[in-house]
Design a protein around this motif. Structure first.
Motif, short mmCIF file in Angstrom:
data_model
loop_
_atom_site.label_atom_id
_atom_site.label_comp_id
_atom_site.label_asym_id
_atom_site.label_seq_id
_atom_site.Cartn_x
_atom_site.Cartn_y
_atom_site.Cartn_z
N UNK A 292 0.88 -1.17 0.00
CA UNK A 292 0.00 0.00 0.00
C UNK A 292 0.92 1.22 0.00
N UNK A 293 0.80 2.03 -1.03
CA UNK A 293 1.73 3.14 -1.20
C UNK A 293 1.15 4.43 -0.61
N UNK B 185 -8.22 6.90 1.39
CA UNK B 185 -7.78 5.97 0.33
C UNK B 185 -7.04 4.77 0.93
N UNK C 201 -9.64 2.55 2.39
CA UNK C 201 -10.42 1.92 1.33
C UNK C 201 -9.67 0.71 0.75
N UNK C 202 -8.37 0.87 0.52
CA UNK C 202 -7.59 -0.25 -0.02
C UNK C 202 -7.60 -1.42 0.95
N UNK D 28 -9.88 -2.03 3.20
CA UNK D 28 -11.23 -2.59 3.21
C UNK D 28 -11.43 -3.53 2.00
N UNK D 29 -10.82 -3.18 0.87
CA UNK D 29 -10.86 -4.05 -0.30
C UNK D 29 -10.24 -5.41 0.00
N UNK D 30 -9.12 -5.41 0.71
CA UNK D 30 -8.48 -6.67 1.09
C UNK D 30 -9.38 -7.44 2.07
N UNK E 198 -12.61 -7.38 2.64
CA UNK E 198 -13.85 -7.97 2.13
C UNK E 198 -13.59 -9.24 1.32
#
Lengths: 399, 399
Positions: free
Chosen positions: B43-44, B66, B69-70, B72-74, B76
């Motif tokens: 995650x940058x 952001x 959100x990244x 949360x993407x992982x 889910x």
């Protein structure tokens, strides 16, 4: 710089998508090319949590302005003397235009030294299985990119779209590649993952029967519904068949010189294999061109194009593809094996728990288990096993 | 998964900065840990064209929203079962809070399995040479992170700021590390790049005399003026001296167990060496812990903390640091050599052209020539040469 790396010092600019988890796009390309010894500068066109075949993803896209700003940052510090540009998925027509400007700037600066800059375009036009994955207005922008490219790696559908020739056998495929060479002036073309029948017929790319390894970030889940899932669990137990890649380096009058390599298809679908293929091909082509027995020094020849008297099966591009496929077969075979074991464990656990796992949970587990974890397989990339099984053969058809 | 990699399958989440060109932050950490066989999810926290010691940079920062959100993407998609978290530069207090939430979520989920999750924090509080590089309001957020960390890698200034103890000799250094162990409950501490005098005095970190390898992305060139350049060309010809790293793994009552390793300092300043050190330490510590002769299985022990009867020089952390320093000395030595050759060529060309190159142009060339191009040096990472020269020694001081 003292190094035991495969290739001479090579500076690559890779413009493609970033995923936090897993291996597609720039995550795949960067890892593979670094493993081969390349100094890779990565401009990421999206920042997603994972690839889109999971069917759910979060993240953001990079705007055309942001892409241009990053390149301007490199330019102002004299850092744009790249040897290779690899471009993949770009999320908008504006962004494709920005990538075109970047590529042309590097190419212009390298103009006085023939062969000092090489541009590979992965997945031009971004579609598969008879369906465009990108907005219609991106297609002309992608076509403009192609005219600058030294190597393109379209899939069957993309080759048909670009050449406007339906591909149904080797002769029509040869005609399509001829058009790509002559219309777009692209010297090198590779079409991966063709499924030829025994009498060398090629089923239409339109009806979705088997996936042709679409680039997993092709779909745009953040602004439109994802395409039909290429990864349904049904594919896990498909029987083994043959995949064919066809490559060609144009002669001086833009005629194709076609070779083919057949590989056993693996009983599993992987994401990012197109990106992996392209990322391995670039350093292997540099290696092949650098050690080519040709009297001409190909590294100083525009687009590293071999003289007309080199036969198809002796092309540096063919030698590169042979090593690339041997590496990929080894890595994907091991990944398929470990994926099978992980999914068996998943299914056992679900059965013990009363069979209650949802289809969604199983799909997510399958996607994760089928990730190609490149850092665990570097030796197979550097020392491709069973090379003799992937010998290129010339394709002779009347076109 | 079949693999010849150094470490067992290891999933790392790395949260730090991305640069397109060069090797600092996540670009360095990802490349190094992948070379060691780790599956790295990146995650940058910023997307910059290059590191800030170039004194000019373009790009954008990632917002706290952001970052969340990244993750949360992982989450889910059930992709957050990381073995290791490595956190580096984070560009705002909000973003540090977001990183804290991410780390605590992973840690909470791993809670039932001691030793299954390890959190390393690089450059806590982000400052150097007597100067904070971050807004004041970030400091408490960084301090909160520390209380969760298993390993921290502060520089001298950061250790002083966190412990509120000025460091001027080995005894005060030991007291500072004792405070880090006992107040923040951090089991492992490494302080790199100390310059000890012959009688083991440590010059103050306040006056800027020698750079202490600050993380190159520490400054925030996009919203504030950069700090005094740590890379002035004058440093190119500094004479060789000794750098010392001091490490400690706390005993069960949070007393330090101190070891030191001395290395010859190289006559050149490199960016990203702190990131490189941390990224090498994680897999080497996993390797040392996995092969530790201790009767206790350290991999299943919280924070992989050795029993109290293990002497400082026999700690897995000491064994890890020994290999890390041997690798770094080899890689940085080769980089210094190639940098010198490139700068000599630059100066020769400038002299031939009448000496007309600007100071700025020379600085940019020097920054580029001193980039540590990791993919060219993977063998030195995997097989650290001259290991015997970097043997850890116990430090015995009364505290």
């Amino acid at each position: 710089m003292a190094s035991d790396a495969l290739v001479p010092e090579t500076r690559v600019l890779a413009i493609a998508s970033h995923v936090v988890h897993g291996y597609v796009g720039n995550k795949m390309a960067t890892c593979v090319m670094q493993a081969m010894g390349c100094d890779v500068s990565a401009i990421n066109t999206v920042h997603y949590s994972n690839h889109t075949a999971y069917k759910q993803v979060k993240g953001t896209k990079t705007t055309a302005a942001e892409l241009e700003q990053l390149y301007e940052g490199l330019r102002q510090s004299n850092l744009t003397n790249f040897d290779v540009l690899l471009t993949g998925y770009v999320p908008s027509a504006d962004a494709v235009r920005a990538v075109g400007k970047i590529g042309r700037d590097i190419k212009f600066n390298a103009g006085t030294k023939p062969g000092s800059f090489f541009w590979a375009v992965l997945d031009p036009v971004m579609g598969d299985n008879g369906k465009l994955y990108i907005p219609e207005d991106e297609v002309p922008e992608y076509k403009r990119l192609l005219r600058e490219a030294d190597l393109i790696l379209p899939n069957q559908f993309e080759a048909e779209t670009l050449s406007e020739i339906p591909i149904h056998d080797l002769a029509s495929l040869a005609r399509a590649i001829h058009v790509l060479h002559s219309t777009y002036r692209v010297p090198h073309v590779i079409i991966t993952s063709l499924r030829l029948t025994r009498d060398n017929q090629i089923p239409s790319s339109r009806p979705v029967t088997q996936p042709h390894t679409p680039s997993a970030e092709a779909a745009d889940p953040l602004s439109s519904p994802p395409p039909p899932p290429p990864h349904s669990p049904a594919h896990e137990h498909d029987q083994v068949e043959t995949l064919t890649i066809i490559g060609s380096t144009a002669t001086s009058d833009f005629k194709p010189r076609l070779f083919r390599i057949d590989t056993p298809a693996l009983p599993l679908f992987f994401s990012g294999t197109g990106d992996m293929f392209a990322a391995l091909t670039v350093p292997r082509l540099i290696e092949a061109v650098s050690t080519s027995p040709s009297e001409q020094n190909l590294r100083n020849t525009p687009s590293w194009r071999s003289p007309d008297d080199v036969a198809a099966e002796d092309l540096p591009l063919a030698a590169a593809c042979q090593k690339v496929l041997a590496s990929m077969q080894a890595v994907l075979g091991k990944t398929a094996e470990s994926c099978r074991a992980k999914m068996d464990a998943f299914d056992d656990a679900a059965a013990r728990a009363g069979g209650g796992e949802s289809e969604t949970k199983r799909h997510l587990a399958l996607m994760n288990a089928s990730e190609v974890v490149v850092p665990r397989h570097v030796r197979d990339l550097l020392e491709p096993p069973h090379l003799e099984r992937f010998r290129p053969r010339a394709v002779t058809v009347a076109i």
